[in-house]
Design an enzyme around this catalytic site. Structure first.
Site, PDB file in Angstrom:
ATOM      1  N   HIS A   1       0.836  -1.201   0.000  1.00 14.26           N
ATOM      2  CA  HIS A   1       0.000   0.000   0.000  1.00 14.26           C
ATOM      3  C   HIS A   1       0.872   1.253   0.000  1.00 14.26           C
ATOM      4  CE1 HIS A   1      -3.296   2.652   1.813  1.00 14.26           C
ATOM      5  NE2 HIS A   1      -3.752   2.256   0.652  1.00 14.26           N
TER       6      HIS A   1
ATOM      7  N   GLU B   1     -10.126   9.989  -5.448  1.00 13.04           N
ATOM      8  CA  GLU B   1      -8.822  10.003  -4.787  1.00 13.04           C
ATOM      9  C   GLU B   1      -8.365  11.435  -4.540  1.00 13.04           C
ATOM     10  OE1 GLU B   1      -4.325   8.127  -5.227  1.00 13.04           O
ATOM     11  OE2 GLU B   1      -5.417   8.807  -6.986  1.00 13.04           O
TER      12      GLU B   1
ATOM     13  N   HIS C   1     -10.211   9.228   5.459  1.00 12.97           N
ATOM     14  CA  HIS C   1      -9.103   8.683   6.258  1.00 12.97           C
ATOM     15  C   HIS C   1      -8.764   9.627   7.408  1.00 12.97           C
ATOM     16  CE1 HIS C   1      -7.181   5.104   4.304  1.00 12.97           C
ATOM     17  NE2 HIS C   1      -7.922   5.488   3.282  1.00 12.97           N
TER      18      HIS C   1
ATOM     19  N   HIS D   1      -7.868  -1.054  -4.964  1.00 15.49           N
ATOM     20  CA  HIS D   1      -8.573  -1.072  -3.681  1.00 15.49           C
ATOM     21  C   HIS D   1      -9.801  -2.000  -3.715  1.00 15.49           C
ATOM     22  CE1 HIS D   1      -6.128   2.604  -3.062  1.00 15.49           C
ATOM     23  NE2 HIS D   1      -6.154   2.220  -1.808  1.00 15.49           N
TER      24      HIS D   1
END
Length: 684
Positions: free
Chosen positions: A207, A349, A368, A237
């Site tokens: 990752h 993204e 996140h 993903h």
């Protein structure tokens, strides 16, 4: 070439001053003005003291230096996150400085100067991206990130033992320090059954390295704007979530539940049990049933509400349902079946190639961030982010998979609006598969075997201020017995043809033991391999080893020692060697399975290469993990949509996988059997 190799010494012992011994008794001769304020007054004394036993001295040229105020605005002892917009801008500035140096020698000088002034994590990331993308340094080989910063990958208790071993025991007699197998929770937590997947060092390195190859931000747009980058973000993903769900089935757990309500408490807690060697702080935990809260973190220049996430999400769904996005100039860009998924990936993204970040925001990254700051949203406790805030540690946390299950749900909203593949788009006239078999070395046909393996990794590069020499950690990971596919293909066309073999694996039944509807099963299909074959008229027998997978890289490349197996200088193989760090770890190719055997279906398809081909030269030996990583400086080596033929809803009448099959496809039942009592030590 020696100058380029010396650049890699700057990754050694990242918090030690640059003038201390690096690598194999090498020291940098640093101009006095490059020393920090603390050491400049005693420059001659310390440079002679730390250089007296040097076997190699690296001269550093005194040049006029660029303005490093922006990169230096992130403190040396703070954490660094690619998901935080201000950190991305800081990193983008440092990447630009490194990319803009005219020669490798100038790059060396600026990197030496920056190393003791810039945050160590930021320095490692920016220099890595620059070395990957500068034309004159593409031949250098980045060290494994786990060797520079082992604190992001293993239990902090291990470091005390490693320091003791290195201090007391002379090199050559040192024993590997065993990393505990499941130290982050007990079996009272059902999610802990998946420790071996979430906390696997190779998976987390994959990752991290993927985000090195595909950085969010840089002044040179070409560094970011790579072929089908947004689609690759989606597919890599999506495959991670599919793999995770198969691991859940391997532990008698249901599919992961999407984190689609940002105001609902996160049921799963996570306690990392790791310390940062840079900040000397423990990674903060997240308690069970923690709720997200509005963020006000002045230090990180973040002032956002949960409603911002919801607004971005709604605008993205609106764009999908309308079939177009509006770019920053007000133009409509259609989300068609060719480019739509790529545009959507760039938007979600939220890299610098997002079509309109003002409107569609930064949903993935800031999701996140919100989760990683849920324990201290307004910085009142002066805590840094949790593991979800770092691409090297995020996959350790159970909520990573819940968040990405939801991100994938958004992509699937687009995919389900595309027309199903027609029979002509799936068939390959004249080509049919007569049979498929999988055989493990020494095992029964169509039975795959998994077990535990212990492997050693040298972490001495990241051990600051301890005696020199190798210090090994021994960690436990999943492993499988190597196996071979045997595929019998009949070419009735009367002429030589070429085909792309596509191999997927999925669970045979859902978590209730019921047969799948293909609309659901397709999201569980894990790509195991993809390769090109020549088909002569008549019967063809194709054999392919599991170690040749287009998804994985071998153990040696995941944790590589840069001094071993180095390709010859100046060769095409050497140019590709650096890219080789990107790829799914080979030891995690196959899910764990169950002691009694987990029933799965292996799907094999031979598609028409004329419809798949991308005309380009693939130089070097490092395009072998292309499915998840692409190919360096090349277009994605398959013209089809990533995940084809399972990336769209099935045609009418093909409700089950068996009804979906055309003559150029085949389905075989396989069983994955796990031996929980078998642990072997890897032979180094």
């Amino acid at each position: 070439m020696s100058t380029k190799k010396n650049l890699l010494l700057l990754f050694d012992r990242p918090t030690e001053p640059v003038f201390m011994e690096k690598g194999n008794k090498t020291v940098f001769d640093v101009p006095d003005k490059f020393l920090t304020d603390r050491y400049r007054p005693i420059g001659n004394e310390i440079q002679s003291r730390f250089g007296e036993n040097a076997e190699q001295r690296v001269p550093v040229r005194d040049i006029s230096l660029p303005d490093l105020r922006i990169p230096m605005s992130l403190g040396r002892d703070e954490q660094f996150s690619l998901f935080i917009p201000s950190h991305r801008r800081i990193a983008g500035r440092l990447i630009d400085i490194f990319m803009g140096m005219r020669t490798v020698d100038d790059l060396m000088s600026v990197a030496v100067y920056a190393r003791d002034r810039v945050n160590p994590y930021l320095f490692n990331y920016a220099l890595s991206v620059a070395l990957l993308h500068r034309p004159d340094t593409k031949g250098v080989d980045l060290p494994s990130f786990a060797q520079s910063f082992p604190d992001k990958f293993i239990d902090s208790q291990v470091f005390r033992q490693m320091r003791e071993e290195a201090t007391v025991v002379p090199e050559g007699s040192r024993m590997p320090i065993v990393v505990p197998r499941d130290y982050t929770a007990s079996d009272l937590d059902p999610e802990h059954r998946l420790w071996y997947f979430r906390e696997d060092m190779g998976i987390n390195l994959h990752h991290w390295h993927w985000h090195l190859v595909y950085p969010f931000e840089a002044g040179d747009r070409r560094v970011v704007d790579k072929d089908r980058r947004g689609e690759l973000f989606y597919y890599m993903h999506e495959q991670v979530v599919a793999r995770y769900n198969m691991e859940r089935f391997s532990n008698k757990l249901a599919r992961v539940t999407r984190f689609n309500n940002f105001r609902e408490p996160i049921a799963e807690g996570y306690f990392p049990k790791m310390d940062s060697l840079v900040s000397s702080r423990a990674w903060p935990p997240r308690f069970d049933n923690t709720s997200l809260k509005d963020l006000n973190r002045e230090l990180d220049q973040i002032n956002l509400d949960i409603s911002d996430l919801e607004r971005w999400r709604d605008r993205i769904f609106e764009a999908i349902h309308q079939g177009f996005v509006v770019d920053s100039s007000g133009n409509r860009i259609p989300l068609d079946e060719n480019r739509g998924i790529d545009i959507l990936g760039n938007m979600l993204e939220a890299s610098i190639i997002s079509p309109n970040q003002q409107v569609y925001g930064d949903l993935h990254n800031l999701g996140h961030v919100f989760i990683s700051y849920s324990h201290d949203p307004d910085h009142r406790h002066l805590e840094s982010f949790g593991v979800m805030g770092d691409s090297a540690t995020a996959m350790r946390d159970p909520v990573f998979y819940r968040w990405h299950a939801y991100i994938d749900d958004i992509f699937q909203e687009h995919k389900t609006r595309l027309p199903p593949y027609t029979l002509p788009q799936l068939q390959y006239n004249g080509i049919s598969i007569a049979g498929v078999q999988v055989s493990s070395d020494g095992g029964r046909p169509n039975v795959l075997s998994t077990f535990w393996q212990q492997s050693d990794v040298d972490l001495s590069r990241g051990m600051d201020f301890v005696p020199r020499g190798n210090v090994f950690a021994r960690f436990t990971h999943l492993q499988h017995t190597p196996f071979t596919y045997t595929i019998n293909v009949n070419n009735a066309s009367g002429a030589q043809r070429f085909g792309t073999v596509r191999i997927f694996l999925g669970p045979k039944t859902d978590e209730r033991g019921q047969p799948w509807l293909l609309r659901d099963q397709r999201l569980m299909m894990v790509e195991l391999d993809k390769f090109i074959v020549q088909l002569n008229p008549g019967q063809n027998t194709i054999r392919r080893r599991s170690t040749e997978s287009s998804v994985t890289i071998p153990f040696e490349r995941v944790f590589r020692n840069l001094d071993a197996n180095r390709p010859a200088a100046g060769t095409a193989e050497e140019l590709e060697f650096n890219f080789c760090g990107c790829g799914w770890p080979e030891h995690m190719l196959i899910p764990k399975g169950l002691p009694e055997g987990m029933p799965c279906e292996l799907f094999v398809m031979v598609s028409n290469y004329e419809d798949d081909r991308v005309d380009q030269d693939l130089v070097g030996s490092c395009s072998d993990a292309a499915s998840y990583c692409g190919v360096r400086d090349r277009r994605y080596p398959d013209r089809r949509a990533m995940g084809y033929p399972f990336d769209r809803l099935p045609r009418q009448g093909a409700d089950r996988l068996v009804n979906f099959l055309t003559p150029n496809m085949s389905l075989v039942d396989v069983v994955i059997r796990h031996d929980p009592n078998k642990t072997v030590v890897r032979q180094q």
